[in-house]
Design a protein around this motif. Structure first.
Motif, PDB file in Angstrom:
ATOM      1  N   THR A 204      41.022  36.273  34.511  1.00  0.00           N
ATOM      2  CA  THR A 204      39.819  35.652  34.027  1.00  0.00           C
ATOM      3  C   THR A 204      40.077  35.074  32.707  1.00  0.00           C
ATOM      4  O   THR A 204      39.814  33.909  32.321  1.00  0.00           O
ATOM      5  CB  THR A 204      38.527  36.241  33.839  1.00  0.00           C
TER       6      THR A 204
ATOM      7  N   PHE B  22      35.639  36.110  38.306  1.00  0.00           N
ATOM      8  CA  PHE B  22      35.313  37.488  38.631  1.00  0.00           C
ATOM      9  C   PHE B  22      35.084  37.656  40.273  1.00  0.00           C
ATOM     10  O   PHE B  22      35.463  38.714  40.681  1.00  0.00           O
ATOM     11  CB  PHE B  22      34.314  38.120  37.787  1.00  0.00           C
TER      12      PHE B  22
ATOM     13  N   THR C 228      41.577  41.513  37.406  1.00  0.00           N
ATOM     14  CA  THR C 228      40.383  40.499  37.493  1.00  0.00           C
ATOM     15  C   THR C 228      40.349  39.938  35.944  1.00  0.00           C
ATOM     16  O   THR C 228      40.021  38.916  35.924  1.00  0.00           O
ATOM     17  CB  THR C 228      39.132  41.160  37.853  1.00  0.00           C
ATOM     18  N   VAL C 229      40.087  40.963  35.074  1.00  0.00           N
ATOM     19  CA  VAL C 229      39.936  40.454  33.527  1.00  0.00           C
ATOM     20  C   VAL C 229      41.191  39.942  33.389  1.00  0.00           C
ATOM     21  O   VAL C 229      40.905  38.784  32.657  1.00  0.00           O
ATOM     22  CB  VAL C 229      39.711  41.778  32.767  1.00  0.00           C
ATOM     23  N   TYR C 230      42.386  40.146  33.545  1.00  0.00           N
ATOM     24  CA  TYR C 230      43.421  39.310  33.183  1.00  0.00           C
ATOM     25  C   TYR C 230      43.548  37.937  33.787  1.00  0.00           C
ATOM     26  O   TYR C 230      43.768  37.037  33.158  1.00  0.00           O
ATOM     27  CB  TYR C 230      44.603  40.054  33.658  1.00  0.00           C
TER      28      TYR C 230
END
Length: 312
Positions: free
Chosen positions: A95, A244, A91-93
């Motif tokens: 975003t 997210f 999810t961070v990647y």
């Protein structure tokens, strides 16, 4: 005598003010009446679910049987769960790919649309994907990105004689592919917000800067960008929140695969709640997601004092 005169003056003032006060009370009452549906909706669809999620995160429950209070065990289990760690990293990647690229592209398109005459036509064209359902958009892009018969790979082969990659099967390309779909889908919405911000910039500022000899880059750097910063701040906040919460694209296009290379946090919640029926663990993961988004939003509101310029 003077006392009687003063009493009469006070009484006359009260008599004059009574209708005004009565009217204000009636207006206030009607204001509360019109706000009541909003308060009811806020309590029913936001406050109660939020409290329920916090309560469920402290129990072990399969949705049917009795609840067993286990305290913070669900949170400890989630932080130790490799699936949750993978979902958070993915999810961070995602975003990091979606937010900067989406903001930059939407800003460039908005600046281009702002200079043409037929703005309405371009607004409609760019906004059409936004009103299309995310599931329908995902299905269309599955056909476009198919590794064997997808239109993109067919065009790469016919025009450039290049064998296209397996966009949704390659572990290194699946998140960027979903990011491309999300950027295309949300471009029109962000573009409209930026366009509204650009049209709200007073033309006198730009004209004064041109008279002083400012070039196009200087106009953008010192006039347009500072006055557009409130819009940029708002779009950044909602873009991070939406990124997210990505689920539809991963569910329809990849099912979290290949393996778990497109396994995101909300997909993890779905898996826990509706496949494994671990509602306590799913609630704990949802609380963690809420905490992450709250922290990021508060951080942005703190940092915005340094770079967001509010006119007047």
């Amino acid at each position: 005598m003077e006392t009687n005169v003063k009493m009469k003056l006070r009484l006359s003032k009260r008599v004059a003010l009574d209708p005004i006060r009565k009217r204000r009370r009636v207006e206030a009452l009607w204001g509360y009446v019109f706000l009541l549906p909003q308060f009811i909706g806020l309590i029913a669809f936001a406050l109660i679910p939020l409290v329920s999620i916090f309560a469920l995160s402290l129990v072990k429950w399969d949705g049917l049987g009795p609840m067993h209070f286990i305290g913070l065990a669900n949170f400890f289990n989630q932080f130790a769960d490799p699936d949750f760690q993978t979902a958070l990293i993915n999810t961070v990647y995602y975003t990091i790919l979606v937010v900067p690229a989406g903001l930059l592209l939407a800003l460039l398109v908005a600046m281009g649309v702002n200079k043409v005459r037929a703005k309405t036509i371009y607004r409609v064209i760019y906004f059409m994907p936004v009103i299309t359902g995310s599931v329908a958009v995902s299905v269309i892009w599955i056909w476009l990105l198919d590794g064997n018969f997808g239109l993109i790979n067919v065009l790469l082969d016919q025009w450039f004689h290049i064998k296209g990659p397996q966009w949704l099967v390659d572990a290194h390309l699946v998140i960027p592919s979903i990011a491309i779909v999300s950027i295309w889908w949300g471009l029109g919405f962000n573009m409209l917000l930026f366009l509204a911000g650009l049209q709200g910039i007073p033309g006198s500022y730009l004209e004064a800067a041109k008279i002083d000899g400012a070039n196009k880059f200087q106009l953008f750097r010192h006039i347009t960008l500072p006055l557009l910063s409130p819009t940029l701040f708002f779009v950044t906040v909602i873009s991070i929140i939406h990124s997210f919460e990505v689920f539809d694209q991963t569910y329809v296009m990849t099912g979290g695969g290949p393996g778990k290379d497109s396994y995101t946090i909300v997909y993890h919640l779905y898996t826990l709640a509706f496949q494994k029926f671990e509602f306590g663990s799913a609630s704990a993961a949802a609380v963690v997601l809420f905490a992450i988004l709250l922290a990021l939003t508060l951080l942005q509101f703190t940092l915005q004092r340094r770079w967001v310029y509010y006119e007047g």
